[in-house]
Design a protein around this motif. Structure first.
Motif, PDB file in Angstrom:
ATOM      1  N   LEU A  45      13.187  69.670  63.326  1.00  0.00           N
ATOM      2  CA  LEU A  45      14.280  68.797  63.721  1.00  0.00           C
ATOM      3  C   LEU A  45      15.362  69.593  64.438  1.00  0.00           C
ATOM      4  CD1 LEU A  45      14.605  66.806  60.385  1.00  0.00           C
ATOM      5  CD2 LEU A  45      13.380  66.118  62.438  1.00  0.00           C
ATOM      6  N   SER A  46      15.916  69.009  65.469  1.00  0.00           N
ATOM      7  CA  SER A  46      16.996  69.646  66.204  1.00  0.00           C
ATOM      8  C   SER A  46      18.210  68.723  66.157  1.00  0.00           C
ATOM      9  CB  SER A  46      16.557  69.887  67.651  1.00  0.00           C
ATOM     10  OG  SER A  46      17.625  70.393  68.396  1.00  0.00           O
ATOM     11  N   TYR A  60      25.382  60.559  59.883  1.00  0.00           N
ATOM     12  CA  TYR A  60      24.161  60.564  60.692  1.00  0.00           C
ATOM     13  C   TYR A  60      23.994  61.924  61.349  1.00  0.00           C
ATOM     14  CZ  TYR A  60      24.732  55.499  60.306  1.00  0.00           C
ATOM     15  OH  TYR A  60      24.888  54.224  59.824  1.00  0.00           O
ATOM     16  N   LEU A  61      22.808  62.496  61.225  1.00  0.00           N
ATOM     17  CA  LEU A  61      22.455  63.690  61.979  1.00  0.00           C
ATOM     18  C   LEU A  61      21.769  63.190  63.248  1.00  0.00           C
ATOM     19  CD1 LEU A  61      21.079  66.070  59.200  1.00  0.00           C
ATOM     20  CD2 LEU A  61      23.430  65.728  59.974  1.00  0.00           C
ATOM     21  N   MET A  62      22.255  63.651  64.396  1.00  0.00           N
ATOM     22  CA  MET A  62      21.822  63.106  65.678  1.00  0.00           C
ATOM     23  C   MET A  62      21.153  64.170  66.542  1.00  0.00           C
ATOM     24  SD  MET A  62      23.325  60.032  65.410  1.00  0.00           S
ATOM     25  CE  MET A  62      23.371  59.398  67.063  1.00  0.00           C
ATOM     26  N   LYS A  69      18.470  61.708  60.835  1.00  0.00           N
ATOM     27  CA  LYS A  69      18.596  61.524  59.381  1.00  0.00           C
ATOM     28  C   LYS A  69      19.900  60.781  59.121  1.00  0.00           C
ATOM     29  CE  LYS A  69      16.216  63.963  56.602  1.00  0.00           C
ATOM     30  NZ  LYS A  69      15.183  63.486  55.727  1.00  0.00           N
ATOM     31  N   SER A  70      19.933  60.062  58.004  1.00  0.00           N
ATOM     32  CA  SER A  70      21.122  59.301  57.619  1.00  0.00           C
ATOM     33  C   SER A  70      21.345  59.479  56.123  1.00  0.00           C
ATOM     34  CB  SER A  70      20.896  57.822  57.962  1.00  0.00           C
ATOM     35  OG  SER A  70      21.933  57.030  57.455  1.00  0.00           O
ATOM     36  N   TYR A  71      22.607  59.609  55.723  1.00  0.00           N
ATOM     37  CA  TYR A  71      22.947  59.833  54.323  1.00  0.00           C
ATOM     38  C   TYR A  71      24.099  58.917  53.902  1.00  0.00           C
ATOM     39  CZ  TYR A  71      20.520  64.163  55.440  1.00  0.00           C
ATOM     40  OH  TYR A  71      19.590  65.075  55.871  1.00  0.00           O
ATOM     41  N   GLY A 178      28.978  75.438  64.597  1.00  0.00           N
ATOM     42  CA  GLY A 178      29.262  75.114  65.991  1.00  0.00           C
ATOM     43  C   GLY A 178      28.834  73.708  66.382  1.00  0.00           C
ATOM     44  N   THR A 179      28.168  72.994  65.467  1.00  0.00           N
ATOM     45  CA  THR A 179      27.735  71.624  65.758  1.00  0.00           C
ATOM     46  C   THR A 179      28.949  70.703  65.782  1.00  0.00           C
ATOM     47  OG1 THR A 179      25.600  72.014  64.691  1.00  0.00           O
ATOM     48  CG2 THR A 179      26.277  69.710  64.973  1.00  0.00           C
TER      49      THR A 179
END
Length: 185
Positions: A45-46, A60-62, A69-71, A178-179
Motif C-alpha cells: 500500500l502507498s 482515511y488513508l488515501m 483504509k478507513s478507521y 512528511g505525509t
C-alpha cells in the motif's frame, strides 16, 4: 401449475433421500479447514495523504484520491470547530503534516500533527491565548488494558485523534513522516 408440482416432487425426493454414513463419517468428509487470512502487507500500500472527517468520526488513508483504509476515530471532548487555544479540547481543522512519531508516548504509539501552523499561532495571539500543541494520532492510553472497550465510540482525547492499538499499528506502518493530513469538519 405442473411446474410447481414438479419442483415439489423433486424437492421431496431430495429431502427424503437418505444420507448414508454415520455422523462421524460425514464430519470426517466435511472440509473443516478455515480459509487463511491474507497477511497484512504494508509494502503493498502507498499512502500519499491522510484525510480526517470529524463529523463522520473517520480517518482515511488515501492514495491518488482513492481511499485505501478507513478507521473509526475518537476526537477531543469538545470536537466541534477548529482548535483555538491550549485546553479547549478541540481537534484542529486544516492542512497539516504528519512530521514525527513517538513509540514511547503516554498512549499506544503516536504520530505528531504539525499543529499549530503560523496562522494558528496568529489567531491565538490575537486573542491573547496559547494555541497549544502536541496534537497526535495515537492509540489508547497505555494503562487502558482490559478497559479498552470503554473508549470505543467516545470522544475522550484532549484534541488528538485516537484509534485502537491494532489500527495504530497499521497506520504506523503505512504512513511516513512528511505525509500531508487534512482535517475537515
Amino acid at each position: 401449475m405442473f411446474t410447481r408440482y414438479l419442483i415439489a416432487v423433486l424437492l421431496a425426493g431430495f429431502i427424503l433421500t437418505p444420507v448414508s454414513g454415520t455422523a462421524s463419517e460425514l464430519l470426517a468428509r466435511a472440509d473443516t479447514r478455515m480459509p487463511e487470512a491474507e497477511p497484512f502487507q504494508a509494502d503493498a500500500l502507498s499512502i500519499d495523504k491522510v484525510l480526517v472527517r470529524k463529523s463522520e468520526r473517520r480517518l482515511y488513508l488515501m492514495n491518488d484520491e482513492q481511499v485505501v483504509k478507513s478507521y473509526r476515530i475518537s476526537l477531543g471532548d469538545n470536537p466541534t470547530g477548529h482548535k483555538l487555544y491550549e485546553g479547549d479540547e478541540r481537534t484542529p481543522e486544516g492542512e497539516y503534516t504528519l512530521d514525527w512519531r513517538n513509540a514511547g508516548s503516554d498512549f499506544y504509539k503516536s504520530i505528531h500533527i504539525s499543529y499549530p501552523s503560523d496562522r494558528d499561532r496568529e489567531l491565538a495571539r490575537a486573542w491573547g491565548l496559547n494555541p497549544g500543541g502536541s496534537i497526535m494520532i495515537h492509540g489508547l492510553p497505555n494503562d487502558a488494558a482490559d478497559m479498552a472497550f470503554a473508549y470505543q465510540g467516545l470522544d475522550w482525547t484532549d484534541g488528538c485523534i485516537a484509534v485502537t492499538n491494532e489500527e495504530m499499528d497499521e497506520i504506523w506502518q503505512l504512513v511516513s513522516n512528511g505525509t500531508p493530513i487534512r482535517i475537515v469538519p
